[in-house]
Scaffold this active site. Sequence first.
Site: not given
Length: 343
Positions: A143-145, A147, A263
Amino acid sequence: MIERIVSFEIGPNPPKRLDKALARDVPADASFSRSRLVKLLESGAVSVDGAVLDQPRVQVPEGAVVEITVREAEESHIEGEDISLQIVFEDDDLIVVNKPAGMVVHPAPGTPSGTLVNALIHHCGDSLSGVGGSKRPGIVHRIDKETSGLLVVAKSDAAHHGLADQFAAHSVERRYLAICYGAPDSNDPRLRGVKGVNFESGNILKVQTFLDRHKTDRQRQAVFFDRGRHAVTRARIVESLGTPPAAALIECWLETGRTHQIRVHLAHCGHSLIGDPVYGGKRKLSAKAIGQAGVEAASQFGRQALHAATLGFVHPVTGVDLLFEADLPKDMVELLSKMRGQG
Protein backbone atom coordinates in the site's frame (compact mmCIF):
# COMPACT_ATOMS: atom_id res chain seq x y z
CA MET A 1 28.05 -23.02 3.67
CA ILE A 2 25.22 -25.31 4.84
CA GLU A 3 23.40 -27.20 2.10
CA ARG A 4 20.51 -29.65 2.00
CA ILE A 5 19.45 -32.06 -0.73
CA VAL A 6 15.83 -32.54 -1.73
CA SER A 7 15.39 -35.90 -3.50
CA PHE A 8 12.31 -37.29 -5.26
CA GLU A 9 11.17 -39.25 -8.33
CA ILE A 10 9.30 -38.01 -11.38
CA GLY A 11 5.78 -39.43 -11.34
CA PRO A 12 3.67 -41.01 -14.10
CA ASN A 13 2.88 -39.11 -17.30
CA PRO A 14 5.33 -36.29 -16.64
CA PRO A 15 4.96 -32.92 -18.35
CA LYS A 16 7.19 -32.53 -21.39
CA ARG A 17 9.25 -29.74 -19.79
CA LEU A 18 11.59 -30.32 -16.87
CA ASP A 19 10.59 -27.11 -15.08
CA LYS A 20 6.92 -28.15 -15.15
CA ALA A 21 7.74 -31.69 -14.04
CA LEU A 22 9.70 -30.31 -11.09
CA ALA A 23 6.86 -27.98 -10.12
CA ARG A 24 4.37 -30.86 -10.22
CA ASP A 25 6.40 -33.50 -8.36
CA VAL A 26 8.61 -31.65 -5.89
CA PRO A 27 7.54 -32.51 -2.31
CA ALA A 28 5.23 -29.90 -0.82
CA ASP A 29 7.27 -29.74 2.38
CA ALA A 30 10.26 -28.51 0.35
CA SER A 31 8.38 -25.19 0.12
CA PHE A 32 9.65 -24.18 -3.32
CA SER A 33 7.77 -21.60 -5.35
CA ARG A 34 7.81 -21.98 -9.13
CA SER A 35 10.14 -19.01 -9.50
CA ARG A 36 12.52 -20.46 -6.92
CA LEU A 37 12.60 -23.79 -8.77
CA VAL A 38 13.46 -22.04 -12.03
CA LYS A 39 16.32 -20.16 -10.37
CA LEU A 40 17.67 -23.37 -8.82
CA LEU A 41 17.44 -25.12 -12.18
CA GLU A 42 19.24 -22.34 -14.03
CA SER A 43 21.98 -22.20 -11.38
CA GLY A 44 22.88 -25.88 -11.86
CA ALA A 45 21.42 -27.07 -8.58
CA VAL A 46 19.23 -29.76 -10.20
CA SER A 47 20.48 -33.19 -11.21
CA VAL A 48 18.42 -35.93 -12.89
CA ASP A 49 19.71 -39.51 -12.60
CA GLY A 50 23.08 -38.08 -11.59
CA ALA A 51 23.45 -35.61 -14.47
CA VAL A 52 23.20 -31.87 -13.83
CA LEU A 53 20.52 -30.24 -16.00
CA ASP A 54 19.97 -26.50 -16.32
CA GLN A 55 17.59 -26.22 -19.28
CA PRO A 56 13.89 -25.92 -18.41
CA ARG A 57 12.71 -27.38 -21.74
CA VAL A 58 14.49 -30.74 -21.31
CA GLN A 59 12.15 -33.72 -21.15
CA VAL A 60 12.53 -36.22 -18.29
CA PRO A 61 11.09 -39.75 -18.04
CA GLU A 62 8.82 -41.22 -15.42
CA GLY A 63 10.81 -42.64 -12.50
CA ALA A 64 13.82 -40.36 -13.00
CA VAL A 65 15.50 -39.51 -9.69
CA VAL A 66 15.83 -35.79 -9.09
CA GLU A 67 18.16 -34.21 -6.57
CA ILE A 68 18.02 -30.48 -5.83
CA THR A 69 20.92 -29.04 -3.85
CA VAL A 70 19.75 -26.08 -1.81
CA ARG A 71 21.85 -23.61 0.10
CA GLU A 72 20.26 -22.67 3.39
CA ALA A 73 18.78 -19.19 3.41
CA GLU A 74 21.38 -16.47 3.65
CA GLU A 75 21.09 -13.29 5.66
CA SER A 76 19.45 -10.46 3.73
CA HIS A 77 21.54 -7.48 2.63
CA ILE A 78 18.81 -5.27 4.08
CA GLU A 79 19.54 -4.15 7.63
CA GLY A 80 16.98 -4.70 10.36
CA GLU A 81 15.88 -1.63 12.30
CA ASP A 82 14.19 -1.40 15.69
CA ILE A 83 11.00 0.30 14.53
CA SER A 84 7.73 -0.12 16.42
CA LEU A 85 5.11 -2.21 14.62
CA GLN A 86 1.43 -2.85 15.27
CA ILE A 87 1.20 -6.62 14.89
CA VAL A 88 -2.30 -7.89 14.20
CA PHE A 89 -1.41 -11.59 13.69
CA GLU A 90 1.76 -13.66 13.50
CA ASP A 91 2.75 -17.32 13.23
CA ASP A 92 5.67 -19.29 11.75
CA ASP A 93 4.63 -18.56 8.15
CA LEU A 94 3.24 -15.04 7.96
CA ILE A 95 2.66 -11.79 9.76
CA VAL A 96 -0.16 -9.24 9.42
CA VAL A 97 0.64 -5.65 10.37
CA ASN A 98 -1.31 -2.41 10.57
CA LYS A 99 1.03 -0.04 8.73
CA PRO A 100 1.00 3.61 9.78
CA ALA A 101 0.76 6.38 7.21
CA GLY A 102 4.20 7.71 6.30
CA MET A 103 5.97 4.32 6.23
CA VAL A 104 7.32 2.95 2.95
CA VAL A 105 6.86 -0.81 2.54
CA HIS A 106 10.17 -1.77 0.85
CA PRO A 107 13.57 -0.06 0.64
CA ALA A 108 14.21 1.85 -2.58
CA PRO A 109 16.90 4.32 -3.73
CA GLY A 110 14.97 7.24 -2.25
CA THR A 111 14.12 5.45 0.99
CA PRO A 112 16.92 2.99 1.87
CA SER A 113 15.89 2.69 5.52
CA GLY A 114 13.00 3.21 7.91
CA THR A 115 10.75 0.90 5.87
CA LEU A 116 8.37 -1.86 6.86
CA VAL A 117 10.85 -4.45 5.60
CA ASN A 118 13.63 -3.02 7.79
CA ALA A 119 11.28 -3.20 10.77
CA LEU A 120 10.17 -6.75 9.99
CA ILE A 121 13.72 -8.07 9.60
CA HIS A 122 14.51 -6.77 13.08
CA HIS A 123 11.22 -7.97 14.58
CA CYS A 124 11.22 -11.46 13.06
CA GLY A 125 14.92 -12.21 13.58
CA ASP A 126 15.66 -15.93 13.24
CA SER A 127 12.00 -16.78 12.63
CA LEU A 128 12.42 -15.84 8.95
CA SER A 129 12.96 -19.24 7.34
CA GLY A 130 13.83 -17.76 3.97
CA VAL A 131 12.05 -16.41 0.92
CA GLY A 132 13.76 -16.99 -2.42
CA GLY A 133 16.95 -18.17 -0.68
CA SER A 134 17.29 -15.10 1.50
CA LYS A 135 16.20 -14.45 5.08
CA ARG A 136 13.86 -11.62 4.29
CA PRO A 137 10.13 -10.94 4.46
CA GLY A 138 8.14 -11.89 1.37
CA ILE A 139 6.23 -8.85 0.14
CA VAL A 140 3.20 -10.02 -1.85
CA HIS A 141 1.29 -6.70 -1.96
CA ARG A 142 1.88 -3.09 -1.01
CA ILE A 143 0.00 0.00 0.00
CA ASP A 144 1.21 3.52 -0.69
CA LYS A 145 3.51 5.29 1.76
CA GLU A 146 0.79 7.69 2.93
CA THR A 147 -1.95 5.05 3.05
CA SER A 148 -2.46 3.36 6.39
CA GLY A 149 -3.76 -0.12 7.11
CA LEU A 150 -3.40 -3.87 6.83
CA LEU A 151 -0.66 -5.80 5.04
CA VAL A 152 0.16 -9.51 5.10
CA VAL A 153 3.82 -10.49 4.67
CA ALA A 154 5.27 -13.98 4.19
CA LYS A 155 7.91 -15.36 6.55
CA SER A 156 8.48 -18.59 4.62
CA ASP A 157 8.78 -19.66 1.00
CA ALA A 158 5.63 -21.77 1.29
CA ALA A 159 3.60 -18.83 2.54
CA HIS A 160 5.09 -16.51 -0.09
CA HIS A 161 4.12 -18.86 -2.90
CA GLY A 162 0.62 -19.49 -1.54
CA LEU A 163 -0.17 -15.84 -0.87
CA ALA A 164 1.18 -14.75 -4.25
CA ASP A 165 -1.16 -17.25 -5.94
CA GLN A 166 -4.16 -15.84 -4.06
CA PHE A 167 -3.32 -12.26 -4.99
CA ALA A 168 -2.80 -13.30 -8.62
CA ALA A 169 -6.22 -14.99 -8.60
CA HIS A 170 -7.80 -11.86 -7.03
CA SER A 171 -9.28 -14.04 -4.27
CA VAL A 172 -7.95 -11.91 -1.39
CA GLU A 173 -10.59 -9.69 0.24
CA ARG A 174 -9.37 -6.10 0.55
CA ARG A 175 -11.63 -3.28 1.67
CA TYR A 176 -10.62 0.31 2.21
CA LEU A 177 -12.21 3.25 3.98
CA ALA A 178 -11.70 6.63 2.35
CA ILE A 179 -12.94 10.21 2.61
CA CYS A 180 -13.65 11.76 -0.76
CA TYR A 181 -14.91 15.03 -2.17
CA GLY A 182 -18.62 14.87 -2.87
CA ALA A 183 -20.74 11.72 -2.61
CA PRO A 184 -20.70 9.17 -5.48
CA ASP A 185 -24.44 8.63 -5.77
CA SER A 186 -26.41 6.98 -8.58
CA ASN A 187 -28.79 9.95 -8.58
CA ASP A 188 -25.99 12.23 -9.77
CA PRO A 189 -26.62 12.74 -13.52
CA ARG A 190 -23.02 13.85 -14.04
CA LEU A 191 -21.69 10.36 -13.26
CA ARG A 192 -23.87 8.79 -15.96
CA GLY A 193 -21.72 10.52 -18.56
CA VAL A 194 -18.34 9.42 -17.22
CA LYS A 195 -16.85 6.67 -19.36
CA GLY A 196 -16.12 3.46 -17.48
CA VAL A 197 -18.48 4.35 -14.62
CA ASN A 198 -21.79 2.73 -13.74
CA PHE A 199 -23.84 1.76 -10.70
CA GLU A 200 -24.85 -1.66 -9.48
CA SER A 201 -27.82 -2.42 -7.22
CA GLY A 202 -27.50 -0.99 -3.75
CA ASN A 203 -26.05 2.30 -5.02
CA ILE A 204 -22.66 0.65 -5.54
CA LEU A 205 -20.32 2.60 -7.77
CA LYS A 206 -18.33 0.49 -10.25
CA VAL A 207 -15.36 1.90 -12.14
CA GLN A 208 -13.88 -0.28 -14.88
CA THR A 209 -10.97 1.00 -16.98
CA PHE A 210 -7.39 0.28 -17.89
CA LEU A 211 -4.58 1.90 -15.89
CA ASP A 212 -1.11 2.76 -17.13
CA ARG A 213 1.61 5.32 -16.54
CA HIS A 214 0.65 8.91 -17.24
CA LYS A 215 1.87 10.11 -20.64
CA THR A 216 3.92 13.00 -19.25
CA ASP A 217 4.33 12.30 -15.51
CA ARG A 218 5.90 8.89 -15.01
CA GLN A 219 5.25 8.94 -11.27
CA ARG A 220 1.49 8.97 -11.83
CA GLN A 221 -1.02 6.47 -13.12
CA ALA A 222 -3.80 7.44 -15.52
CA VAL A 223 -7.04 6.03 -16.90
CA PHE A 224 -7.00 4.61 -20.43
CA PHE A 225 -9.43 2.57 -22.49
CA ASP A 226 -7.07 1.27 -25.16
CA ARG A 227 -3.98 0.18 -23.23
CA GLY A 228 -2.65 -0.68 -19.79
CA ARG A 229 -3.84 -3.14 -17.14
CA HIS A 230 -7.47 -3.96 -16.51
CA ALA A 231 -8.70 -2.44 -13.24
CA VAL A 232 -12.05 -2.64 -11.43
CA THR A 233 -12.97 -0.70 -8.29
CA ARG A 234 -16.27 -0.68 -6.41
CA ALA A 235 -17.35 1.79 -3.75
CA ARG A 236 -20.36 2.60 -1.61
CA ILE A 237 -21.27 5.54 0.59
CA VAL A 238 -20.92 4.78 4.30
CA GLU A 239 -21.78 8.31 5.44
CA SER A 240 -22.52 11.52 3.59
CA LEU A 241 -20.88 14.57 5.16
CA GLY A 242 -22.69 17.90 5.08
CA THR A 243 -26.02 19.15 3.77
CA PRO A 244 -25.95 19.04 0.82
CA PRO A 245 -23.17 16.39 0.84
CA ALA A 246 -19.80 18.10 0.44
CA ALA A 247 -17.83 14.91 1.09
CA ALA A 248 -18.37 11.30 2.07
CA LEU A 249 -16.88 8.43 4.01
CA ILE A 250 -16.88 5.57 1.52
CA GLU A 251 -15.93 1.91 1.50
CA CYS A 252 -13.96 0.72 -1.53
CA TRP A 253 -13.08 -2.80 -2.59
CA LEU A 254 -10.89 -4.08 -5.37
CA GLU A 255 -11.50 -6.68 -8.02
CA THR A 256 -7.95 -6.02 -9.19
CA GLY A 257 -5.03 -4.43 -7.37
CA ARG A 258 -3.14 -1.88 -9.45
CA THR A 259 -0.81 0.93 -8.42
CA HIS A 260 -2.81 3.90 -7.02
CA GLN A 261 -6.00 2.21 -8.28
CA ILE A 262 -8.52 3.64 -5.82
CA ARG A 263 -6.99 7.11 -5.97
CA VAL A 264 -6.97 7.21 -9.78
CA HIS A 265 -10.44 5.74 -10.22
CA LEU A 266 -12.10 8.08 -7.74
CA ALA A 267 -10.37 11.08 -9.31
CA HIS A 268 -11.64 9.88 -12.70
CA CYS A 269 -15.18 9.98 -11.27
CA GLY A 270 -14.71 13.48 -9.90
CA HIS A 271 -14.60 12.20 -6.30
CA SER A 272 -10.89 12.36 -5.53
CA LEU A 273 -9.63 11.68 -2.02
CA ILE A 274 -9.26 14.50 0.45
CA GLY A 275 -5.59 15.23 1.05
CA ASP A 276 -4.35 13.40 -2.06
CA PRO A 277 -1.38 15.48 -3.27
CA VAL A 278 -1.16 13.71 -6.64
CA TYR A 279 -4.72 13.10 -7.79
CA GLY A 280 -6.77 15.29 -5.46
CA GLY A 281 -6.52 18.66 -7.11
CA LYS A 282 -7.53 21.88 -5.38
CA ARG A 283 -11.15 21.62 -4.33
CA LYS A 284 -13.22 24.07 -2.34
CA LEU A 285 -15.59 22.75 0.26
CA SER A 286 -18.68 24.57 1.50
CA ALA A 287 -18.39 25.95 5.02
CA LYS A 288 -22.19 26.16 5.01
CA ALA A 289 -22.35 22.39 4.46
CA ILE A 290 -19.65 21.14 6.86
CA GLY A 291 -18.67 24.18 8.93
CA GLN A 292 -15.51 26.26 8.83
CA ALA A 293 -13.66 23.81 11.09
CA GLY A 294 -14.46 21.02 8.67
CA VAL A 295 -13.24 23.04 5.68
CA GLU A 296 -9.97 23.87 7.44
CA ALA A 297 -9.43 20.29 8.59
CA ALA A 298 -9.88 18.98 5.05
CA SER A 299 -7.59 21.61 3.52
CA GLN A 300 -4.87 20.85 6.07
CA PHE A 301 -5.12 17.06 5.94
CA GLY A 302 -1.60 15.96 5.10
CA ARG A 303 -2.12 12.73 3.18
CA GLN A 304 -4.67 10.93 1.05
CA ALA A 305 -7.52 9.95 3.37
CA LEU A 306 -7.28 6.24 2.63
CA HIS A 307 -7.06 3.30 5.03
CA ALA A 308 -6.78 -0.44 4.26
CA ALA A 309 -9.40 -1.52 6.79
CA THR A 310 -10.17 -5.18 5.96
CA LEU A 311 -7.94 -8.02 4.78
CA GLY A 312 -9.12 -11.60 4.27
CA PHE A 313 -7.38 -14.62 2.79
CA VAL A 314 -6.84 -18.36 3.20
CA HIS A 315 -3.80 -19.21 5.28
CA PRO A 316 -1.41 -20.60 2.64
CA VAL A 317 -0.08 -23.38 4.92
CA THR A 318 -2.92 -24.32 7.29
CA GLY A 319 -5.81 -23.65 4.91
CA VAL A 320 -7.73 -21.71 7.57
CA ASP A 321 -9.84 -18.72 6.47
CA LEU A 322 -8.51 -15.53 8.05
CA LEU A 323 -10.15 -12.10 8.22
CA PHE A 324 -8.66 -9.02 9.88
CA GLU A 325 -9.98 -5.51 10.46
CA ALA A 326 -8.17 -2.33 11.50
CA ASP A 327 -9.98 0.69 12.92
CA LEU A 328 -9.60 4.08 11.27
CA PRO A 329 -6.40 5.83 12.39
CA LYS A 330 -6.58 8.86 14.67
CA ASP A 331 -6.04 11.45 11.94
CA MET A 332 -8.98 10.21 9.85
CA VAL A 333 -11.20 9.93 12.94
CA GLU A 334 -10.42 13.54 13.81
CA LEU A 335 -11.03 14.70 10.25
CA LEU A 336 -14.45 13.01 10.20
CA SER A 337 -15.33 14.54 13.56
CA LYS A 338 -14.63 18.05 12.36
CA MET A 339 -16.43 17.52 9.08
CA ARG A 340 -19.46 16.37 11.06
CA GLY A 341 -19.31 19.60 13.04
CA GLN A 342 -18.34 17.76 16.22
CA GLY A 343 -14.85 19.15 16.76
